[in-house]
Design a protein around this motif. Structure first.
Motif, PDB file in Angstrom:
ATOM      1  N   PRO A 114     -84.431  39.874  39.296  1.00 16.62           N
ATOM      2  CA  PRO A 114     -83.423  38.951  39.749  1.00 16.62           C
ATOM      3  C   PRO A 114     -81.937  39.459  39.015  1.00 16.62           C
ATOM      4  O   PRO A 114     -81.206  38.687  39.356  1.00 16.62           O
ATOM      5  N   GLU A 115     -81.875  40.134  38.093  1.00 17.08           N
ATOM      6  CA  GLU A 115     -80.477  40.718  37.461  1.00 17.08           C
ATOM      7  C   GLU A 115     -80.323  41.983  37.975  1.00 17.08           C
ATOM      8  O   GLU A 115     -79.546  42.671  37.289  1.00 17.08           O
ATOM      9  N   THR A 116     -80.567  42.174  39.367  1.00 16.11           N
ATOM     10  CA  THR A 116     -80.242  43.645  39.700  1.00 16.11           C
ATOM     11  C   THR A 116     -78.638  43.711  40.003  1.00 16.11           C
ATOM     12  O   THR A 116     -77.941  42.831  40.122  1.00 16.11           O
ATOM     13  N   GLU A 117     -78.257  44.871  39.511  1.00 17.05           N
ATOM     14  CA  GLU A 117     -76.890  45.347  39.639  1.00 17.05           C
ATOM     15  C   GLU A 117     -76.611  45.802  41.020  1.00 17.05           C
ATOM     16  O   GLU A 117     -77.365  46.624  41.433  1.00 17.05           O
ATOM     17  N   VAL A 118     -75.421  45.732  41.503  1.00 16.24           N
ATOM     18  CA  VAL A 118     -75.170  45.993  43.105  1.00 16.24           C
ATOM     19  C   VAL A 118     -73.860  46.552  42.763  1.00 16.24           C
ATOM     20  O   VAL A 118     -72.830  46.120  42.405  1.00 16.24           O
ATOM     21  N   LEU A 119     -73.727  48.268  43.174  1.00 12.45           N
ATOM     22  CA  LEU A 119     -72.433  48.701  43.041  1.00 12.45           C
ATOM     23  C   LEU A 119     -71.789  48.799  44.559  1.00 12.45           C
ATOM     24  O   LEU A 119     -72.743  49.202  45.610  1.00 12.45           O
ATOM     25  N   GLY A 120     -70.505  48.999  44.609  1.00  7.93           N
ATOM     26  CA  GLY A 120     -69.814  49.071  45.804  1.00  7.93           C
ATOM     27  C   GLY A 120     -69.105  50.351  46.065  1.00  7.93           C
ATOM     28  O   GLY A 120     -68.757  50.903  44.895  1.00  7.93           O
ATOM     29  N   PHE A 121     -69.325  50.977  47.132  1.00  5.58           N
ATOM     30  CA  PHE A 121     -68.714  52.607  47.357  1.00  5.58           C
ATOM     31  C   PHE A 121     -67.856  52.303  48.609  1.00  5.58           C
ATOM     32  O   PHE A 121     -68.137  52.116  49.612  1.00  5.58           O
ATOM     33  N   GLU A 122     -66.331  52.472  48.260  1.00  5.50           N
ATOM     34  CA  GLU A 122     -65.552  52.519  49.273  1.00  5.50           C
ATOM     35  C   GLU A 122     -64.994  54.201  49.474  1.00  5.50           C
ATOM     36  O   GLU A 122     -64.528  54.738  48.638  1.00  5.50           O
ATOM     37  N   PRO A 123     -65.469  54.675  50.700  1.00  3.09           N
ATOM     38  CA  PRO A 123     -65.051  55.953  51.137  1.00  3.09           C
ATOM     39  C   PRO A 123     -63.516  56.178  51.196  1.00  3.09           C
ATOM     40  O   PRO A 123     -62.888  55.438  51.865  1.00  3.09           O
ATOM     41  N   ASP A 124     -63.279  57.385  50.552  1.00  2.00           N
ATOM     42  CA  ASP A 124     -62.018  58.003  51.064  1.00  2.00           C
ATOM     43  C   ASP A 124     -62.249  59.163  52.048  1.00  2.00           C
ATOM     44  O   ASP A 124     -62.733  60.032  51.535  1.00  2.00           O
ATOM     45  N   ALA A 156     -66.572  61.169  49.241  1.00  2.00           N
ATOM     46  CA  ALA A 156     -65.670  60.800  48.172  1.00  2.00           C
ATOM     47  C   ALA A 156     -65.500  59.219  48.084  1.00  2.00           C
ATOM     48  O   ALA A 156     -64.951  58.563  49.196  1.00  2.00           O
ATOM     49  N   CYS A 157     -65.920  58.448  47.149  1.00  2.00           N
ATOM     50  CA  CYS A 157     -65.856  57.339  47.277  1.00  2.00           C
ATOM     51  C   CYS A 157     -65.218  56.451  45.656  1.00  2.00           C
ATOM     52  O   CYS A 157     -65.523  57.311  44.509  1.00  2.00           O
ATOM     53  N   ARG A 158     -64.821  55.271  45.867  1.00  2.00           N
ATOM     54  CA  ARG A 158     -64.309  54.695  44.799  1.00  2.00           C
ATOM     55  C   ARG A 158     -65.448  53.972  44.673  1.00  2.00           C
ATOM     56  O   ARG A 158     -66.086  53.187  45.521  1.00  2.00           O
ATOM     57  N   VAL A 159     -65.789  53.484  43.312  1.00  2.00           N
ATOM     58  CA  VAL A 159     -66.957  52.723  42.831  1.00  2.00           C
ATOM     59  C   VAL A 159     -66.590  51.513  41.922  1.00  2.00           C
ATOM     60  O   VAL A 159     -65.798  51.663  41.082  1.00  2.00           O
ATOM     61  N   TRP A 160     -67.598  50.477  42.220  1.00  2.00           N
ATOM     62  CA  TRP A 160     -66.911  49.298  41.261  1.00  2.00           C
ATOM     63  C   TRP A 160     -68.449  48.303  41.429  1.00  2.00           C
ATOM     64  O   TRP A 160     -69.307  48.487  42.159  1.00  2.00           O
ATOM     65  N   ASN A 169     -64.896  57.129  40.333  1.00  2.00           N
ATOM     66  CA  ASN A 169     -64.868  57.701  41.598  1.00  2.00           C
ATOM     67  C   ASN A 169     -66.003  58.729  41.623  1.00  2.00           C
ATOM     68  O   ASN A 169     -66.307  59.376  40.473  1.00  2.00           O
ATOM     69  N   VAL A 170     -66.836  58.933  42.788  1.00  2.00           N
ATOM     70  CA  VAL A 170     -67.892  59.447  42.760  1.00  2.00           C
ATOM     71  C   VAL A 170     -67.837  60.247  44.174  1.00  2.00           C
ATOM     72  O   VAL A 170     -67.283  59.823  45.062  1.00  2.00           O
ATOM     73  N   THR A 171     -68.877  61.259  44.276  1.00  2.00           N
ATOM     74  CA  THR A 171     -69.124  61.864  45.619  1.00  2.00           C
ATOM     75  C   THR A 171     -70.469  61.499  46.077  1.00  2.00           C
ATOM     76  O   THR A 171     -71.468  61.917  45.147  1.00  2.00           O
ATOM     77  N   LEU A 172     -70.640  60.966  46.983  1.00  2.00           N
ATOM     78  CA  LEU A 172     -72.091  60.533  47.816  1.00  2.00           C
ATOM     79  C   LEU A 172     -72.340  61.892  48.472  1.00  2.00           C
ATOM     80  O   LEU A 172     -71.564  62.077  49.586  1.00  2.00           O
ATOM     81  N   THR A 173     -73.666  62.574  48.267  1.00  2.00           N
ATOM     82  CA  THR A 173     -73.978  63.371  49.329  1.00  2.00           C
ATOM     83  C   THR A 173     -75.190  63.131  49.929  1.00  2.00           C
ATOM     84  O   THR A 173     -76.054  62.726  49.486  1.00  2.00           O
ATOM     85  N   PHE A 174     -75.165  63.318  51.272  1.00  3.63           N
ATOM     86  CA  PHE A 174     -76.214  63.197  52.214  1.00  3.63           C
ATOM     87  C   PHE A 174     -76.423  64.473  52.919  1.00  3.63           C
ATOM     88  O   PHE A 174     -75.631  65.045  53.481  1.00  3.63           O
ATOM     89  N   GLU A 175     -77.706  64.943  53.065  1.00  3.61           N
ATOM     90  CA  GLU A 175     -77.952  66.052  53.648  1.00  3.61           C
ATOM     91  C   GLU A 175     -79.354  65.928  54.680  1.00  3.61           C
ATOM     92  O   GLU A 175     -80.277  65.588  53.824  1.00  3.61           O
ATOM     93  N   ALA A 176     -79.377  66.188  55.970  1.00  5.84           N
ATOM     94  CA  ALA A 176     -80.452  66.004  56.636  1.00  5.84           C
ATOM     95  C   ALA A 176     -80.321  66.880  57.961  1.00  5.84           C
ATOM     96  O   ALA A 176     -79.159  67.079  58.442  1.00  5.84           O
ATOM     97  N   TYR A 177     -81.375  67.735  58.342  1.00  3.72           N
ATOM     98  CA  TYR A 177     -81.396  68.196  59.816  1.00  3.72           C
ATOM     99  C   TYR A 177     -80.154  69.196  59.987  1.00  3.72           C
ATOM    100  O   TYR A 177     -79.280  69.141  61.160  1.00  3.72           O
ATOM    101  N   GLY A 178     -79.783  70.128  58.893  1.00  2.00           N
ATOM    102  CA  GLY A 178     -78.610  70.830  58.906  1.00  2.00           C
ATOM    103  C   GLY A 178     -77.212  70.316  58.890  1.00  2.00           C
ATOM    104  O   GLY A 178     -76.330  71.066  59.313  1.00  2.00           O
ATOM    105  N   GLN A 179     -77.407  69.152  58.544  1.00  2.00           N
ATOM    106  CA  GLN A 179     -75.781  68.445  58.339  1.00  2.00           C
ATOM    107  C   GLN A 179     -75.755  68.027  56.962  1.00  2.00           C
ATOM    108  O   GLN A 179     -76.863  67.457  56.411  1.00  2.00           O
ATOM    109  N   ARG A 180     -74.685  68.076  56.307  1.00  2.00           N
ATOM    110  CA  ARG A 180     -74.292  67.837  54.995  1.00  2.00           C
ATOM    111  C   ARG A 180     -72.865  66.770  55.313  1.00  2.00           C
ATOM    112  O   ARG A 180     -72.174  67.183  55.524  1.00  2.00           O
ATOM    113  N   TYR A 181     -72.951  65.989  54.361  1.00  2.00           N
ATOM    114  CA  TYR A 181     -71.648  64.910  54.104  1.00  2.00           C
ATOM    115  C   TYR A 181     -71.386  64.900  52.673  1.00  2.00           C
ATOM    116  O   TYR A 181     -72.393  64.368  51.768  1.00  2.00           O
TER     117      TYR A 181
END
Length: 87
Positions: free
Chosen positions: A64-74, A35-39, A20-32
């Motif tokens: 070619p061996e790039t790893e891809v993670l998925g993030f499911e928001p809560d 909370a996400c489950r990650v796999w 579980n992680v928290t992804l933070t996005f911030e721009a133009y006076g707005q912040r998100y």
């Protein structure tokens, strides 16, 4: 949401271990803080293929061996500042 990482990425490994992680996005006076489950996505997962195809448009040299993670928001555990839509 998905994201690509280099093979052996320490950051990706830490996120997978946390599960579980928290992804933070911030721009133009707005912040998100989202909370996400990650796999780690398996190569057979359609989201893996879509993510790699999309990223190859901008980076044809994607490993070619790039790893891809998925993030499911809560959404109930996520926040926005200032609040959006009266939440």
């Amino acid at each position: 949401m998905t994201a690509t990482f280099q093979p052996g990425s320490v950051g990706a490994a830490k996120m997978r271990a946390a599960q579980n992680v928290t992804l933070t996005f911030e721009a133009y006076g707005q912040r998100y803080d989202i909370a996400c489950r990650v796999w780690k996505l398996a190569r057979k997962n359609p989201l893996y293929a879509a993510t790699v195809a999309h990223n190859r448009l901008f980076n044809p040299g994607l490993h070619p061996e790039t790893e891809v993670l998925g993030f499911e928001p809560d959404w109930d555990a996520s926040t926005a500042e200032p609040p959006v839509g009266g939440r």
